[in-house]
Design a protein around this motif. Structure first.
Motif, short mmCIF file in Angstrom:
data_model
loop_
_atom_site.label_atom_id
_atom_site.label_comp_id
_atom_site.label_asym_id
_atom_site.label_seq_id
_atom_site.Cartn_x
_atom_site.Cartn_y
_atom_site.Cartn_z
N UNK A 176 24.70 56.90 -12.17
CA UNK A 176 23.76 55.97 -11.39
C UNK A 176 23.91 56.55 -10.03
N UNK A 177 22.56 56.83 -9.50
CA UNK A 177 22.67 57.40 -8.42
C UNK A 177 21.75 56.52 -7.52
N UNK A 178 22.42 55.69 -6.45
CA UNK A 178 21.75 54.73 -5.52
C UNK A 178 21.57 55.82 -4.38
N UNK A 179 19.86 56.05 -4.30
CA UNK A 179 19.25 56.60 -3.31
C UNK A 179 19.69 56.39 -2.07
N UNK A 180 19.62 57.56 -1.05
CA UNK A 180 20.12 57.52 0.17
C UNK A 180 21.31 56.97 0.69
N UNK A 181 21.78 56.46 1.75
CA UNK A 181 23.19 56.08 2.30
C UNK A 181 22.88 55.51 3.31
N UNK B 232 15.28 44.92 5.60
CA UNK B 232 16.48 45.14 4.69
C UNK B 232 16.20 46.50 4.17
N UNK B 233 17.33 47.23 4.28
CA UNK B 233 17.17 48.70 4.19
C UNK B 233 17.08 49.25 2.66
N UNK B 234 16.34 50.14 2.42
CA UNK B 234 16.21 50.93 1.02
C UNK B 234 17.73 51.24 0.57
N UNK C 272 19.92 48.28 -0.35
CA UNK C 272 18.95 47.48 -1.70
C UNK C 272 19.31 48.25 -2.94
N UNK C 273 19.28 49.70 -2.74
CA UNK C 273 19.62 50.57 -4.06
C UNK C 273 21.03 50.54 -4.33
N UNK C 274 21.81 50.41 -3.37
CA UNK C 274 23.29 50.23 -3.67
C UNK C 274 23.50 48.92 -4.26
N UNK C 275 22.91 47.71 -3.98
CA UNK C 275 23.44 46.59 -4.54
C UNK C 275 22.60 46.53 -5.99
N UNK C 276 21.40 47.13 -6.26
CA UNK C 276 21.11 47.16 -7.59
C UNK C 276 22.01 48.04 -8.52
N UNK C 277 22.42 49.25 -7.80
CA UNK C 277 23.35 49.98 -8.47
C UNK C 277 24.56 49.52 -9.03
N UNK C 278 25.22 48.82 -8.08
CA UNK C 278 26.42 48.06 -8.29
C UNK C 278 26.38 47.00 -9.63
N UNK D 114 30.00 53.88 -1.44
CA UNK D 114 29.93 52.62 -0.64
C UNK D 114 28.45 52.88 0.14
N UNK D 115 28.10 51.94 0.76
CA UNK D 115 26.67 51.98 1.54
C UNK D 115 27.04 52.32 2.86
N UNK D 116 28.28 52.74 3.35
CA UNK D 116 28.61 53.03 4.81
C UNK D 116 28.81 54.57 5.04
N UNK D 117 28.45 55.30 4.08
CA UNK D 117 28.55 56.96 4.56
C UNK D 117 27.21 57.68 4.54
N UNK D 118 27.26 58.99 4.54
CA UNK D 118 26.17 59.77 4.44
C UNK D 118 26.28 60.62 3.25
N UNK D 119 24.78 60.80 2.83
CA UNK D 119 24.76 61.44 1.59
C UNK D 119 25.25 60.88 0.36
#
Ligand code: ZN
Length: 219
Positions: free
Chosen positions: A5-10, A44-46, A49-55, A74-79
């Motif tokens: 599962x690949x949550x887009x962006x970071x 609300x950033x994508x 959102x992506x991270x929440x749906x992914x989890x 996490x949703x606190x990083x880069x890449x």
């Protein structure tokens, strides 16, 4: 069965243009390592959102017995960069890989779409068939589970688009699709995407679609 599962962006991509804008090879051309993604009008950033749906999706898949790997922790990083996101699926020999996104379409446009890899010789011809099968069951499950319309502003009118310029698809050696789960620029879609109840329905639908694909693969 293994699922990536690949949550887009970071969440911190926007603060690191020196990493995000670095060019990587996506098989057909060079492209930026990452993009920062979109956001709803209320901010609300994508990525969040992506991270929440992914989890939520990961929880469901794990409870049904799948081995699930996330491309970020996490949703606190880069890449990671798009080439690394694809490489994670390849290294883990995933049976299916799904990138979760929300789109930044026109404000008047609504709905969701699933992005399939174009079959390009030597690049995606090996995964185009199974990726299409994955995409079709995912589209059907998402339609049933969320009742969002098929994207009104692009694609074939039936919730499918085909692209040859996404590194995450071009570099994948395992069945892979993207799902643009709604249009963050549509006020109607945004209100849904901002609700945790909708995000749970979205995750249920994605997990169901992946489960259907995996069962068909195994049999
Ligand atoms: Zn995105």
């Amino acid at each position: 069965m293994t699922v990536v599962i690949d949550p887009g962006h970071n969440g911190n991509d926007g603060n690191h243009p020196e990493i995000v804008n670095r060019l990587v090879n996506i098989g057909t051309k060079m492209k930026a390592c990452e993009t920062t993604g979109t956001a709803t009008a209320s901010g609300y950033s994508e990525a969040a959102y992506n991270w929440d749906v992914a989890l939520r999706t990961v929880r469901l898949l794990r409870s049904s017995g799948a081995r699930v790997i996330l491309t970020r922790q996490s949703n606190a990083g880069v890449g990671p960069c798009i080439n690394e996101r694809a490489a994670i699926g390849n290294r883990t020999h995933a049976d299916a890989a799904v990138s979760i996104h929300a789109d930044g379409g026109p404000t008047s446009g609504r709905g969701f779409h699933v992005i399939l890899p174009l079959s390009t010789r030597g690049i995606t011809d090996d995964i185009a068939g199974p990726s299409r099968r994955l995409g079709l069951v995912l589209r059907d499950a998402y339609k049933r589970g969320t009742d969002l319309p098929y994207a009104t502003y692009l694609g074939d009118g039936k919730g499918l688009t085909i692209r040859d310029d996404l590194g995450g698809l071009n570099l994948s050696d395992v069945p892979k699709v993207f799902i643009e789960t709604g249009n963050m620029n549509s006020p109607t879609d945004a209100a849904l995407l901002e609700s945790s109840g909708f995000r749970q329905r979205a995750a249920n639908a994605i997990a169901l679609g992946i489960g259907t694909f995996l069962r068909a693969t195994r049999n």
